[in-house]
Design an enzyme around this catalytic site. Sequence first.
Site, PDB file in Angstrom:
ATOM      1  N   ASP A   1       0.838  -1.203   0.000  1.00 19.60           N
ATOM      2  CA  ASP A   1       0.000   0.000   0.000  1.00 19.60           C
ATOM      3  C   ASP A   1       0.877   1.260   0.000  1.00 19.60           C
ATOM      4  O   ASP A   1       0.570   2.247  -0.661  1.00 19.60           O
ATOM      5  CB  ASP A   1      -0.944  -0.010   1.210  1.00 19.60           C
ATOM      6  CG  ASP A   1      -1.815  -1.255   1.216  1.00 19.60           C
ATOM      7  OD1 ASP A   1      -2.358  -1.588   0.150  1.00 19.60           O
ATOM      8  OD2 ASP A   1      -1.918  -1.914   2.262  1.00 19.60           O
TER       9      ASP A   1
ATOM     10  N   HIS B   1      -5.357  -3.666   5.265  1.00 23.30           N
ATOM     11  CA  HIS B   1      -4.922  -3.968   3.895  1.00 23.30           C
ATOM     12  C   HIS B   1      -6.099  -4.440   3.044  1.00 23.30           C
ATOM     13  O   HIS B   1      -6.049  -5.492   2.421  1.00 23.30           O
ATOM     14  CB  HIS B   1      -3.790  -5.013   3.930  1.00 23.30           C
ATOM     15  CG  HIS B   1      -3.281  -5.385   2.569  1.00 23.30           C
ATOM     16  ND1 HIS B   1      -2.652  -4.489   1.733  1.00 23.30           N
ATOM     17  CD2 HIS B   1      -3.329  -6.555   1.882  1.00 23.30           C
ATOM     18  CE1 HIS B   1      -2.336  -5.092   0.596  1.00 23.30           C
ATOM     19  NE2 HIS B   1      -2.738  -6.353   0.658  1.00 23.30           N
TER      20      HIS B   1
HETATM   21  C1  LMR Z   1      -3.044  -6.580  -3.265  1.00 22.97           C
HETATM   22  O1  LMR Z   1      -2.954  -5.639  -2.445  1.00 22.97           O
HETATM   23  O2  LMR Z   1      -2.925  -6.445  -4.469  1.00 22.97           O
HETATM   24  C2  LMR Z   1      -3.417  -7.934  -2.757  1.00 22.97           C
HETATM   25  O3  LMR Z   1      -3.139  -8.043  -1.410  1.00 22.97           O
HETATM   26  C3  LMR Z   1      -4.849  -8.098  -3.070  1.00 22.97           C
HETATM   27  C4  LMR Z   1      -5.338  -9.489  -3.078  1.00 22.97           C
HETATM   28  O4  LMR Z   1      -6.517  -9.632  -2.755  1.00 22.97           O
HETATM   29  O5  LMR Z   1      -4.623 -10.439  -3.393  1.00 22.97           O
END
Ligand code: LMR
Length: 338
Positions: free
Chosen positions: A175, A202
Amino acid sequence: MLSLKLMKYVSAVSPFSPLKWNLRRGIKVAVVGAAGGIGQPLSLMLKLNPLVTELSLYDKVDTKGIAADLSHICTSSTVRSYFGKKELIDALECASIVVVAAGLPSKPGMDRSELLDANASVASIVAKAVSNACPSALLAFITNPVNTIVPIVAEVLKQEDAYDPKRLFGVTTLDVVRAKTFIGELLDIDPHTVSIPVIGGHAGKTILPLLSQCDPKLELDSEEKAQLVSRIQDAGTEVVRAKAGKGSATLSMAYAAAHFVNSLLRAVNHEENIIECAYVQSDLSEAEFFASPVLLGPKGIEKNLDLPEMDDEEEKRFGDMIAQLNKEIEDGVKLVAC
Ligand code: LMR
């Protein structure tokens, strides 16, 4: 009489010698889920990291080929391969850091509970094995949904009498990486020079980039800020859609996780002032687990730093996200209890 050469050697290896403290201790890093879409590029990046002395690759499928392949790279770490239930404990034995990328990735249209059903048991199995094989390791979970998986792991570790909140992390570095990238693009500057805290969790609205704390300063109106926040919050879905059924972010996630593990390695090596945002047990909000900047040390979290300042819009988003985060945490706790 000891020769000068031998005396130097004895002094270098003696546990009481000051020279000993200059020698780097061996650091074993175990990657659980090493054969997967995140696990393979992550293992490659860790093989390139000079702070790793042993790289242990574990998956439920055979990792021999991946280990053989990586072992030919001319860096000084050794690579070992393990696979199947029986070898999990051996893979983790004496690890200083365990990074877990195992589990199913998100697919288009998949809801959080489907992902949780698939990945909760994987996370519990790994937590139990860690409590037996390397209870003092730093444990970093990438497996989604991170907001719920980390509380599940905490509960399992409590049951095993091996929970130390300072050692358990949900990896939210992607992020921060995305926020830096998108801001770099917007300002037309090198994204590496951007500094921005991303707090909360997240997933979706729980991802809260604090644009007001961005360095360099962002001059955006309220609508532009809202668009940027949404892009950061929905970036995972952007990749899932683009991959059209072939999984979620793997390469950027591997990069982000390798960056986070490198920070853990530096902290384990007694480097000071290592700060990363991570999803950890926290008393900074009404949610028991919360991502925020933490100061890392050799034994994990040295200090959970104060929440960064927020402007009014961020305060509002912060307040709005807590109920979702609490629900996702509670789901995990309930799942372990029943
Ligand atoms: C991401 O942030 O792209 C992954 O954690 C998302 C996911 O659901 O795999």
